[in-house]
Structures are given as structure tokens and as C-alpha cells.
Enzyme design. Structure first.
Site, PDB file in Angstrom:
ATOM      1  N   SER A 174       6.663  -7.362  -3.981  1.00  0.00           N
ATOM      2  CA  SER A 174       5.290  -7.826  -4.240  1.00  0.00           C
ATOM      3  C   SER A 174       4.453  -7.823  -2.957  1.00  0.00           C
ATOM      4  CB  SER A 174       5.265  -9.205  -4.899  1.00  0.00           C
ATOM      5  OG  SER A 174       6.141 -10.119  -4.300  1.00  0.00           O
ATOM      6  N   SER A 200     -29.532  12.633  -1.095  1.00  0.00           N
ATOM      7  CA  SER A 200     -28.509  12.817  -0.076  1.00  0.00           C
ATOM      8  C   SER A 200     -29.042  12.452   1.306  1.00  0.00           C
ATOM      9  CB  SER A 200     -28.007  14.257  -0.088  1.00  0.00           C
ATOM     10  OG  SER A 200     -26.863  14.396   0.728  1.00  0.00           O
ATOM     11  N   GLY A 214       9.135 -10.307   0.085  1.00  0.00           N
ATOM     12  CA  GLY A 214       9.530  -9.846   1.414  1.00  0.00           C
ATOM     13  C   GLY A 214       9.934  -8.392   1.368  1.00  0.00           C
ATOM     14  N   PRO A 228     -30.349   4.176   1.577  1.00  0.00           N
ATOM     15  CA  PRO A 228     -29.744   5.216   2.412  1.00  0.00           C
ATOM     16  C   PRO A 228     -28.993   6.239   1.568  1.00  0.00           C
ATOM     17  CG  PRO A 228     -28.466   3.196   2.552  1.00  0.00           C
ATOM     18  CD  PRO A 228     -29.697   2.857   1.768  1.00  0.00           C
ATOM     19  N   GLY A 229     -28.887   7.461   2.097  1.00  0.00           N
ATOM     20  CA  GLY A 229     -28.247   8.540   1.350  1.00  0.00           C
ATOM     21  C   GLY A 229     -26.768   8.713   1.630  1.00  0.00           C
ATOM     22  N   HIS A 230     -26.260   8.053   2.683  1.00  0.00           N
ATOM     23  CA  HIS A 230     -24.861   8.215   3.040  1.00  0.00           C
ATOM     24  C   HIS A 230     -23.952   7.776   1.891  1.00  0.00           C
ATOM     25  CE1 HIS A 230     -27.224   7.535   6.680  1.00  0.00           C
ATOM     26  NE2 HIS A 230     -26.327   8.239   7.355  1.00  0.00           N
ATOM     27  N   GLY A 266      16.591  -9.891   2.155  1.00  0.00           N
ATOM     28  CA  GLY A 266      17.559 -10.863   1.643  1.00  0.00           C
ATOM     29  C   GLY A 266      17.094 -11.634   0.426  1.00  0.00           C
ATOM     30  N   LYS A 267      16.076 -11.163  -0.260  1.00  0.00           N
ATOM     31  CA  LYS A 267      15.503 -11.897  -1.401  1.00  0.00           C
ATOM     32  C   LYS A 267      16.533 -12.118  -2.505  1.00  0.00           C
ATOM     33  CE  LYS A 267      12.361  -8.797  -2.159  1.00  0.00           C
ATOM     34  NZ  LYS A 267      12.794  -7.897  -1.056  1.00  0.00           N
TER      35      LYS A 267
END
Length: 615
Positions: free
Chosen positions: A525, A24, A451, A97-99, A456-457
Site C-alpha cells: 500500500s 495556443s 511497508g 495563458p496558452g501553455h 517483514g509485514k
């Protein structure tokens, strides 16, 4: 960053031990290594002078490369490697590193380590990050662990503090199959590191260095059959064609029979060239050039292996995965999988479970978050040669790469190929897409409308389909709302569910295009990665990304379903544009601004884009 290791397998190099320090944050890793190097005389005098203050005090924690930059700038660092030696052996230590956000660095160091030193602050005991690092070590094949219970001087060298920590970690390590031994130490004073302490009379075990000197290096492929991933093909002149690579298992000699994978073609080795010239043989760890008796189709990423003991090939696996990105792992999303020199598209089809690192309990999961460890099923875009990670770390370990950012987001260890990878085969079909399209007198295509909700797709796609039908074209419209009443009725609106919904829509569109149809797909999407996946899935079928664009306030004003109002009131979560992001296309095939053009104009613009498109 890779360790500065010599690259041969001579007997002297078998005395080299690679180990990693982990644990840690603020458990004292850099202080411990700095003190060890200082006590062994491995630090130049000018470096000691630079790190000594006016009172003659030495900050040994700054003797490790790279750590000062981490403290001063808070930047992501690579693994810091240091080399040192004693009369008995040589060492390369990877200080990580422990982070929590740097867990990826720890996994990098563990991937080439023979052993590990896990530090535990005597004042804090075994923490969640300690357990996470131990679990990653087990997954990475590191079995030899020394627990350095640090800062013992700050608890009065109390055996009553040390014993429960050693017992707690020992019990956890036993569940992981780790061989663990604990040592009470102080990085500040150096006691029980390279020399025995005077303040710890109750401890009569080896020092940390004495334990390191007795650990055995891993064989690293020396006991395996020959296998080498091809890094490149060199042809300096017409009479020479060589294949470069680093041997990851076994030995090779001129005249040996080898098999190329995934093609399966067998040939024999003509020459083995080491840096010094032609060699009678070469072994694991050496970088070489091979020439073959036959000119076969062999490229970067392919694997050469012993003909009598070939590697397995498959495109579906079960693997343990350590997730290293802020954005979660989403089943169905496509990533690039890199194993050895081979990179192929890959997606997680199923997360079997993730692991509670504190209890080792298996938990149900739909996604993996940063630093999660899970067991997943993966599906690849092509067969690859592999070995289970427990057998061969080099041919069984892979990374996952985000296809948009190119960042490494996960590390994985293959357990085994899924049985369906071998039992399910594609059935050849005599009537192909070209013949189906010819019967319809058209070229198939996929028009992907994306969109915000209300942009309006569906309106524009319906108008486009009507005009195509009037021209005698064969079409089909896949609308997102309709899809969720049938094929995707079991899915919600989490990121993982949306990815799966898009995958299903794309699979349906692909089959319809294979039938010779012009397919119109209307889905919000929202993620670029999934739209790129849909485009890639279509292969050589025309694919047009249609960005139906309207400002959020315009789309919201058009909302006849009241969905935006519900989202604003908090009654509808994960709604795109409100509490879920939309990633606009960067290079759409058609950009339709519905706040600036009429519906007929928008439809005409889409049809014009279709007529201009080529296969």
C-alpha cells in the site's frame, strides 16, 4: 480569480458580455487585447508612457494585468480580467495563458464566459492546443466562438492562408456544436480589431469588436426555477436565523415555498434580505439572506430550491472531466468533490473513455493524464443536489481536489445521475456490528501493515495473529499475495491497479470488521492517499496504521523471492522501491523498525499499540 462583475440582473447588466481569449502559446492573445484596449482609449496615459520605449514604440502586449509576471518569472498565473466598454455594450475579458500546463486557468475563465475568442497564428494554423481549448469551451457550455486568425501582417494578409484555417476550425467546431466565425486580424497593427484594415480588401466581414457587440450573453439562470446553495447560517441574536447564498437560478419572494436538499424538508420563505434591506423579490446572480418560516436542519452546502421544481439528488454520476494535475487520475483513489458550497468524498469508479482532441475519437483509458479530457463515472460519499451542466453551469459543474495536497486536480461537468444511484438501496440488517462483536466478546479493529516488500509485514502480522488467537480473539489475516490469487487476480501492478487492489482489500476488511473480527491487512500500500481512504472507510472501527520499516538495502537482502533482483534487471516493472515510489506514513499508529528489533519484539509493539487504541 473571479471576474470583477457587478452582481445584479438589471437591464443594463444584460448588455454586459463576458468573453475569454484562448488558444495556443504565443498566438498573440495579450497583444490582441492590449491593442484593442489601446485603440478604444481604455488605457490611462501614464500607463501608455510607462510602456513606450525611447523610440516611441508601444508594447501593447504588456497592457494586460499579470502577464509581465508570467514572462519574467515563469510562474503559474491566475486568469487576468480586464473591463472595457463601447457605446453599444460593456465587456469583461478573461485573458488566459496558452501553455499546456496552464490549461486549468483556461478552464477557470471559460466557466463564467458567454463567448470566446480563440486565437490562431496564421503561420502555424490550427494546433492541438487550439482544438483542446475548443473542446473545453464546448464542455463548459460556451457555444459562441470567434476565431481571430492573428499575425496576418506576417503572411502578407494572404487569403490563401486565411481560408484553409477558417475552414479547418469551422469543421472541427461543427462537430462540437460550436457557432464559429473567423476574422483575419493583426494585434501589432490593430487591423480588423476595432477598425477595418486597409491591407485586407478581400475581407468584407465585421471586425472582431463588431462581432463581439452582436453576441448574446447567456441567461445565467434567469430562465430556471429558484435554486440557491447555502453559503452560511447567520444568527446575530436569538430571534433571527438567516441563510446566506448567491441565487444561481430563478427568483424568490417572501411567501414562496422552498425545499431543502438533500433532506427534502419543505417550508416557506419569511423574508428576503438584499444588501439594501428587505426586498420584495430577488433573482439570479444576487447575494441575499433568506429567513424561513420553520427552523429546519440546514447547513452550509445544502441547497434551497423551488418546492414545485426541486433539484435531483444522487451520489453517482456520469461526468465529463478535464484533468489538470501532473499526477494521473486513478480510478478508486479518493478525492474531494466540491460543487457549489458542498464538499464530499468522491472517487472515479470507471473511465468510460478519453477523447483524442485532434479527431474527437473516443479512446479506451485506464487513467487520465495532464490535460486529458474523459468521460467518467463517479461515486460520492453522500447524496448531493445537482442539475446537468447543460442546464445549469453552477449546479452541474464541480472541481476535484487532492485530499493530501488540497490542490485542484480536475474540473467536471455532470451529464446525468447513473440509474443505479436511484435503483440500488441499502438493505437494513437486524443483527449489527455491536451484536456480532458482543457474541465474540471483543471490539473489532483493523490493523493495516504497510511497508516495502521484504520489510517483514507478513511475518509480524502472522505472529500477532497467533498471539491474538492464543488469547481467544477472533481474527482474520488478509495478505496481499493471497489476495492476488483470488479477489484481485485480474489486477496488475500499475498505479491504477494498485489503487483498486487496496480499495478491494479495504472493502473486505470493512465487512470482516462489521462481522466483529480483528482484521490484519498486509499490503505494501505505497500511497498515503489510499491508506487514508482505508482508514476513512472503516468509520468508527478502530484502525491502526502499522509502518513496518526497513531500509531498502535490508529489505532487498532479505528477498527470498528474487523480486528485487528482477526489478533491478528490468524484468519486473512498477516495483515499489525501485521504479515505483513508496510514500512512508507521516503519523503511523505504530512504527516498527525491523532492522533494530526482533520479530517477537515487533509483535509485542503492535499488540501494545492495539491495547492502547480506543474507538
Amino acid at each position: 480569480m473571479t471576474a470583477p462583475a457587478p452582481e445584479n440582473t438589471s437591464s443594463s447588466q444584460r448588455d454586459l458580455l463576458r468573453f475569454i481569449t484562448c488558444g495556443s502559446v504565443d498566438d498573440g492573445k495579450s497583444t490582441l487585447i492590449g491593442r484593442l484596449l489601446y485603440d478604444l482609449g481604455a488605457v490611462p496615459d501614464d500607463q501608455i508612457a510607462a510602456l513606450t520605449d525611447a523610440d516611441g514604440r508601444l508594447d501593447v502586449s504588456l497592457l494586460v494585468d499579470g502577464l509581465l509576471a508570467e514572462r519574467e518569472q515563469g510562474i503559474t498565473i491566475d486568469v487576468a480580467y480586464r473591463y472595457f466598454s463601447t457605446a453599444r455594450r460593456s465587456f469583461i475579458v478573461a485573458d488566459t495563458p496558452g501553455h499546456e500546463q496552464y490549461t486549468r486557468n483556461m478552464a477557470t475563465g471559460a466557466s463564467t464566459a458567454d463567448a470566446a475568442v480563440i486565437l490562431v497564428d496564421a503561420r502555424k494554423g490550427v494546433l492541438t492546443q487550439t482544438r483542446r481549448h475548443a473542446h473545453i469551451l464546448a464542455l463548459m457550455g460556451v457555444r459562441q466562438v470567434i476565431v481571430a486568425v492573428t499575425k496576418m501582417d506576417l503572411v502578407g494578409w494572404s487569403q490563401a492562408v486565411f481560408d484553409p484555417i477558417a475552414a479547418a476550425f469551422g469543421a472541427y467546431a461543427a462537430q462540437l456544436g460550436l457557432e464559429a466565425a473567423s476574422v483575419p486580424v493583426s494585434g501589432a497593427t490593430g487591423e480588423n480589431l476595432a477598425r477595418r484594415g486597409q491591407d485586407c480588401a478581400w475581407y468584407d466581414g465585421p471586425t472582431l469588436l463588431e462581432r463581439l457587440e452582436t453576441l448574446a450573453p447567456l441567461s445565467e439562470g434567469r430562465d430556471l426555477p429558484f435554486r440557491m446553495a447555502v453559503q452560511g447560517v447567520i444568527r446575530p441574536h436569538l430571534d433571527f436565523r438567516g441563510y446566506t447564498g448567491r441565487i444561481c437560478g430563478g427568483e424568490i419572494r417572501p411567501g414562496d415555498a422552498v425545499r431543502a436538499l438533500p433532506s427534502g424538508v419543505t417550508t416557506t420563505v419569511s423574508r428576503v434580505l438584499a444588501p439594501s434591506g428587505d426586498a420584495a423579490q430577488a433573482g439570479a446572480g444576487q447575494s441575499i439572506v433568506l429567513t424561513l418560516a420553520d427552523e429546519i436542519d440546514l447547513a452550509r452546502g445544502d441547497v434551497l430550491c423551488a418546492a414545485g421544481a426541486p433539484l435531483e439528488t444522487a451520489d453517482q454520476f456520469e461526468a465529463a472531466v478535464v484533468w489538470m494535475a501532473e499526477a494521473p487520475l486513478l480510478p478508486g483513489r479518493q478525492y474531494d468533490l466540491k460543487l457549489g458550497a458542498r464538499t464530499v468524498p468522491a472517487s472515479v469508479t470507471d473511465i468510460r473513455h478519453k477523447v483524442n482532441v485532434n479527431t474527437l475519437e473516443s479512446l479506451a483509458a485506464r487513467t487520465l493524464e495532464l490535460n486529458d479530457i474523459g468521460v467518467c463515472h463517479l461515486s460520492l460519499g453522500a447524496d448531493i443536489a445537482f442539475a446537468p451542466y447543460d442546464e445549469d453551469r453552477e449546479m452541474g459543474g464541480f472541481i476535484l481536489i487532492d485530499r493530501i495536497s488540497q490542490a485542484t486536480v480536475g474540473a467536471g461537468m455532470i451529464r446525468f445521475a447513473l440509474r443505479r444511484a436511484h435503483n440500488i438501496h441499502r438493505q437494513p440488517i437486524r443483527v449489527d456490528r455491536a451484536r456480532r462483536a458482543a457474541l465474540k466478546g471483543q471490539q473489532p479493529a483493523v490493523l493495516w501493515f504497510t511497508g516495502l516488500s521484504g520489510a517483514g509485514k507478513s511475518t509480524i502480522a502472522n505472529l500477532v495473529e497467533e498471539r491474538l488467537a492464543a488469547e481467544g480473539r477472533h481474527t482474520y489475516l488478509i495478505d496481499g499475495d493471497n489476495l492476488r490469487h483470488g479477489l484481485s487476480r485480474d489486477l496488475g501492478f500499475t498505479e491504477a491497479d494498485r489503487v483498486e487492489n487496496i480499495r478491494r482489500a479495504a472493502e473486505a476488511a470493512k465487512m470482516m470488521a462489521d462481522a466483529g473480527l480483528i482484521v490484519l491487512v498486509c499490503l505494501i500500500s505505497p500511497f498515503r492517499a489510499e491508506r487514508a481512504m482505508a482508514r476513512e472507510m472503516m468509520g468508527d472501527v478502530r484502525f491502526l496504521e502499522i509502518f513496518v520499516d526497513a531500509p531498502l538495502e535490508v529489505a532487498e537482502a532479505r528477498d527470498a523471492k528474487g523480486l528485487y533482483a528482477k526489478a533491478r534487471r528490468g524484468e519486473l516493472t512498477n516495483f515499489t522501491g525501485i521504479d515505483s515510489p513508496y510514500e512512508a506514513p507521516e503519523t503511523a499508529d505504530a512504527h516498527i523498525r525491523t532492522d533494530r528489533m526482533s520479530e517477537p519484539e515487533a509483535a509485542r509493539a503492535v499488540l501494545d499499540a492495539l491495547s492502547r487504541s480506543t474507538i
